[in-house]
Design an enzyme around this catalytic site. Structure first.
Site, PDB file in Angstrom:
ATOM      1  N   HIS A 130       0.987  -1.645  -0.289  1.00 13.01           N
ATOM      2  CA  HIS A 130       0.155   0.352   0.176  1.00 13.01           C
ATOM      3  C   HIS A 130       0.936   1.245  -0.322  1.00 13.01           C
ATOM      4  CE1 HIS A 130      -3.865  -2.022   0.434  1.00 13.01           C
ATOM      5  NE2 HIS A 130      -3.516  -3.435   1.944  1.00 13.01           N
TER       6      HIS A 130
HETATM    7 ZN   LIG Z   1      -4.101  -6.934   3.061  1.00 10.81          ZN
END
Ligand SMILES: [Zn+2]
Length: 335
Positions: A130
């Site tokens: 992320h």
């Molecule tokens: Zn995850």
């Protein structure tokens, strides 16, 4: 095969880890299981990063403004989804949480280099999918995946035109990786994820995915494995058939395991093992050097799942049939 691990990977912050479902010591727990099974046979195949990654190296992917923001406890608390740590002094936060992540990031870089030499390497931490060039979120601060690819290119281990196959099977969509490689068409992204959870709909990220497989929450393990097995071979064949694939990265999040508080998927332990072995076999049978990263996983089983997959790969690559009779994963005790 090579295994990369450092005792510096574990995250310790005075009990505050209980505020997040993350098992912040899963790395050493997985390592201890593997050491218990393989003993001295791990010697010679295991290596450790010698230092954490430095700021000047992080600038290869991350902006200076972002790295400066990491000096603010409030910002880091948001990226880690741990609101109470905003009250910790920056130095404490950096030492207890960010520094282990810099060790793990260097571990991914080491593992990528080892994969180029030995065919397959696993880092026992990392997979921060992320993390974006200019922002951290979802417990991901540094883009170890982006940094590892950049380093291989700089070192000449990856040629300028070599392709990279990125396979993301963490339960969450790997939006950070999509942003890191937004304009880099040499990286091909295969992403299968729960469409109903974080990070939600990130149009720019999803548009970047080459093989986009959003799944319904709680989809059945049979459907999950069928989708994977019907789509991954064709994805890899199309890449191999139209150019050299210099590296494969498998982001093998164990948050697909049933009961994971964040993943919302339903794989059994045997299903996770089957998934991992399938992906590695698909990459290696096409002679693609492969790095495997554990990424997310938020149950107390996570370290066992990681150890089971890595242990099986070690057995297959190093010990062949000789070791099978002693192999503890053969039964259902572990899983
Ligand atoms: Zn995850």
């Amino acid at each position: 095969m090579r295994l990369v691990y450092s005792p510096h990977y574990d995250i310790r912050f005075f009990g505050l880890e209980r505020l997040h479902p993350f098992d912040s010591r899963k790395y050493s727990r997985a390592w201890k299981l593997l050491r218990g099974w393989f003993g001295s046979r791990l010697r010679g195949v295991t290596m450790a990063p010698t230092r954490p990654i430095r700021r000047e190296e992080l600038l290869a992917v991350h902006t200076a403004a972002y790295l400066d923001r990491l000096r603010q406890s409030k910002y880091v608390a948001g990226a880690l989804e741990l609101p109470p740590v905003r009250y910790l002094p920056h130095r404490v936060l950096d030492w207890c949480i960010l520094r282990p992540m810099r060790w793990a990031t260097m571990g991914t870089i080491v593992a990528a280099a080892e994969a180029m030499e030995h065919g397959l390497a696993v880092n026992l931490s990392g997979g921060y999918h992320h993390a974006k060039p200019d922002g951290g979120e979802g417990f991901c601060i540094y883009s170890d995946i982006g940094l590892a690819i950049d380093r291989l290119r700089r070192d000449g281990r990856l040629q300028e035109d070599d392709r990279v196959a990125y396979i993301d099977l963490d339960a969450h969509q790997g939006n950070g990786v999509c942003h890191v490689f937004r304009t880099d068409n040499r990286v091909f992204i295969f992403d299968m994820y729960n469409r109903e959870i974080y990070p939600g709909y990130d149009g720019e990220a999803r548009d970047r995915i080459d093989c986009n497989l959003p799944l319904a929450a709680n989809c059945h393990e049979t459907d999950y494995l069928r989708t994977l097995k019907s789509r991954l071979p064709g994805f890899l064949d199309s890449l191999v058939g139209s150019g050299k694939v210099g590296l494969g990265i498998f982001n093998a999040g164990t948050d697909v395991y049933q009961g994971d508080p964040l993943g919302g998927l339903n794989l059994s332990a045997a299903g996770v093992l089957e998934r991992d072995l399938f992906v590695i076999e698909q990459l290696r049978s096409r002679e693609i050097p492969t790095v495997m990263l554990p990424s997310g996983g938020y149950t107390r089983m996570s370290y066992r799942l990681i150890a089971a997959s890595v242990g099986r790969l070690l057995e297959l690559s190093l010990f062949q049939q000789d070791f099978c009779k002693d192999w503890p994963c053969q039964g259902s005790n572990l899983l």
